[in-house]
Each structure stands twice: as structure tokens, then as C-alpha cells.
Design a protein around this motif. Sequence first.
Motif, mmCIF file in Angstrom:
data_model
loop_
_atom_site.group_PDB
_atom_site.id
_atom_site.type_symbol
_atom_site.label_atom_id
_atom_site.label_comp_id
_atom_site.label_asym_id
_atom_site.label_seq_id
_atom_site.Cartn_x
_atom_site.Cartn_y
_atom_site.Cartn_z
ATOM 1 N N HIS A 27 0.916 -1.013 0.112
ATOM 2 C CA HIS A 27 -0.061 0.161 -0.001
ATOM 3 C C HIS A 27 0.913 1.277 -0.264
ATOM 4 N N GLY A 28 2.202 1.256 -0.241
ATOM 5 C CA GLY A 28 2.788 2.225 -0.116
ATOM 6 C C GLY A 28 2.622 3.514 -0.987
ATOM 7 N N ASP A 29 1.877 3.112 -2.342
ATOM 8 C CA ASP A 29 1.670 4.050 -3.294
ATOM 9 C C ASP A 29 0.349 4.823 -2.740
ATOM 10 N N VAL A 30 -0.492 4.274 -1.717
ATOM 11 C CA VAL A 30 -1.759 4.952 -1.428
ATOM 12 C C VAL A 30 -1.973 5.398 -0.168
ATOM 13 N N MET A 31 -0.651 5.818 0.448
ATOM 14 C CA MET A 31 -0.521 6.672 1.695
ATOM 15 C C MET A 31 -0.958 8.011 1.489
ATOM 16 N N GLY A 32 -2.280 8.123 2.437
ATOM 17 C CA GLY A 32 -2.918 9.546 2.257
ATOM 18 C C GLY A 32 -3.913 9.588 3.515
ATOM 19 N N ASP A 33 -4.669 10.287 3.398
ATOM 20 C CA ASP A 33 -5.848 10.728 4.665
ATOM 21 C C ASP A 33 -6.564 9.421 4.760
ATOM 22 N N ALA A 34 -7.101 8.750 3.673
ATOM 23 C CA ALA A 34 -7.812 7.676 3.868
ATOM 24 C C ALA A 34 -6.982 6.716 4.363
ATOM 25 N N TYR A 35 -5.769 6.431 4.026
ATOM 26 C CA TYR A 35 -4.872 5.335 4.514
ATOM 27 C C TYR A 35 -4.533 5.629 6.252
ATOM 28 N N ALA A 36 -4.536 6.904 6.560
ATOM 29 C CA ALA A 36 -4.310 7.313 7.856
ATOM 30 C C ALA A 36 -5.265 6.911 8.510
ATOM 31 N N ASN A 37 -6.548 7.160 8.038
ATOM 32 C CA ASN A 37 -8.040 6.544 8.866
ATOM 33 C C ASN A 37 -7.856 5.156 9.008
ATOM 34 N N SER A 38 -7.454 4.432 8.106
ATOM 35 C CA SER A 38 -7.494 3.008 8.102
ATOM 36 C C SER A 38 -6.564 2.393 9.115
ATOM 37 N N PHE A 39 -5.361 3.060 9.179
ATOM 38 C CA PHE A 39 -4.348 2.551 10.030
ATOM 39 C C PHE A 39 -4.893 3.022 11.436
ATOM 40 N N MET A 40 -5.298 4.136 11.654
ATOM 41 C CA MET A 40 -5.921 4.194 13.183
ATOM 42 C C MET A 40 -7.011 3.310 13.446
ATOM 43 N N ARG A 41 -7.799 2.943 12.748
ATOM 44 C CA ARG A 41 -8.573 1.687 12.845
ATOM 45 C C ARG A 41 -8.210 0.591 12.933
ATOM 46 N N TYR A 42 -6.957 0.365 12.359
ATOM 47 C CA TYR A 42 -6.123 -1.078 12.774
ATOM 48 C C TYR A 42 -5.706 -0.912 14.365
ATOM 49 N N LEU A 43 -5.162 0.427 14.572
ATOM 50 C CA LEU A 43 -4.776 0.506 16.051
ATOM 51 C C LEU A 43 -5.773 0.463 17.174
ATOM 52 N N HIS A 44 -6.840 1.027 16.484
ATOM 53 C CA HIS A 44 -7.961 1.011 17.483
ATOM 54 C C HIS A 44 -8.408 -0.331 17.703
ATOM 55 N N VAL A 45 -8.372 -1.298 16.774
ATOM 56 C CA VAL A 45 -8.895 -2.533 17.009
ATOM 57 C C VAL A 45 -7.996 -3.401 17.783
ATOM 58 N N LEU A 46 -6.602 -2.918 17.510
ATOM 59 C CA LEU A 46 -5.431 -3.713 18.234
ATOM 60 C C LEU A 46 -5.763 -3.479 19.991
ATOM 61 N N CYS A 47 -5.762 -2.070 19.969
ATOM 62 C CA CYS A 47 -5.706 -1.671 21.337
ATOM 63 C C CYS A 47 -7.160 -2.433 22.032
ATOM 64 N N GLY A 48 -7.951 -2.256 21.318
ATOM 65 C CA GLY A 48 -9.328 -2.655 21.783
ATOM 66 C C GLY A 48 -9.262 -4.233 22.214
ATOM 67 N N ILE A 49 -8.794 -4.991 21.294
ATOM 68 C CA ILE A 49 -8.253 -6.484 21.598
ATOM 69 C C ILE A 49 -7.593 -6.626 22.958
#
Length: 192
Positions: A27-49
Motif C-alpha cells: 500500500h505504499g503508493d496509496v498513503m494519504g488521509d484515507a490510509y491514515a484513517n484505516s491505520f488508526m482503525r487498525y490501531l483502535h482494533v489492536l488496542c481494543g483487543i
Amino acid sequence: MAKFFGNLNMVLLAGVVVLVAIMFGLHGDVMGDAYANSFMRYLHVLCGIMWIGLLYYFNFVQVPAMPAIPAEHKPAVTGHIAPKALFWFRWAALFTVLTGLTVAHLSGYMVEALTLQPGVMLIGIGMWMALVMAFNVWFIIWPAQKKILGIVEADDAAKAAAAPRALIASRLNTLLSIPMLYCMVTQGLLGS
């Protein structure tokens, strides 16, 4: 192999290396605002687990097992296991809330969700439940556990009073976790 897997820090580092390789390799070519949101969702789920996993550990394993543990073995739990588990528990709660609020902000629905507006009411209800749960962790469970575990000075009466407070808050969090997870998981599908 056993030496590598015996070292938690090395395992975590390897997990992060694999994560970064996947992130930038795919995904290196699509790093942007939408990707930042997706990465934060990932961190949210990781912390939530981590948070809900420890909540369930305390409620389904440690608390029910304590009466059956011989008195001479209880200090191993209360002196070593519980303080470390509570450390990860409270910080996972905080980071779950912070990453969740960040996701809501980046997605543009934080205010609407917190004010329970149509279209994001379900996620808003889940957010409020999570906020209550995090409040319980930091302002009821953790202060009570510090007394119970002897981390702070407390007489026997204060320790005895702290135990049911911590248990009730923890059980309330267990109760709230069930509908909270439903609200968070189904918002995208149901959207109400």
C-alpha cells in the motif's frame, strides 16, 4: 526457534517488521488521509483487543479462580500477575478510546456520533459505552485495585470497601462490552 519465540520483545519487533513490510509493500503508493484513517482503525482494533481481552481475563479467569488458589500462592497473582495485567489493561483502555476518537474525527462524524445524531447513532451509543468503560477503568477499578493490591497505603477497611467497588465496575464493563462491540461492528452495515 524456541529462543526467538521465548523473547516477547523480539516477537513484537518481528510483528512490526512484517506489518511495515505489508503496509509499504502493498500500500505504499496509496498513503494519504484515507490510509491514515484505516491505520488508526487498525490501531483502535489492536488496542481494543488488548483491553477487552484483559477485561475478559479478569472476569472469566482471574477473579473466579482466586477463591480456589491456596493462600500461599495468592501473592504470586496479586504481587506479580495482577499489577502487570492492570498496567496493560488501563493503558489499552486509554489508547482504545484515543484511537477511536481519532477515527471518528478523521471520518468526520465525531460530534454527530457523540451527540447521537441519525446515521451515526449506533456508533455514538458504542462510543458512549466505551467512554463509561474507560472512566470505570481509570477512576474506579484502578484506584480500588491499588488499595487491594497494596500499591498504595490502605487499611483493611479501605481494602474491603474497594473490592466490591472494583468488582461492580469491572462487571459493568463486561456487561457494556457486549452491546458496545455490537454497536461498533454493525455501524457500517446498519448505519442507524
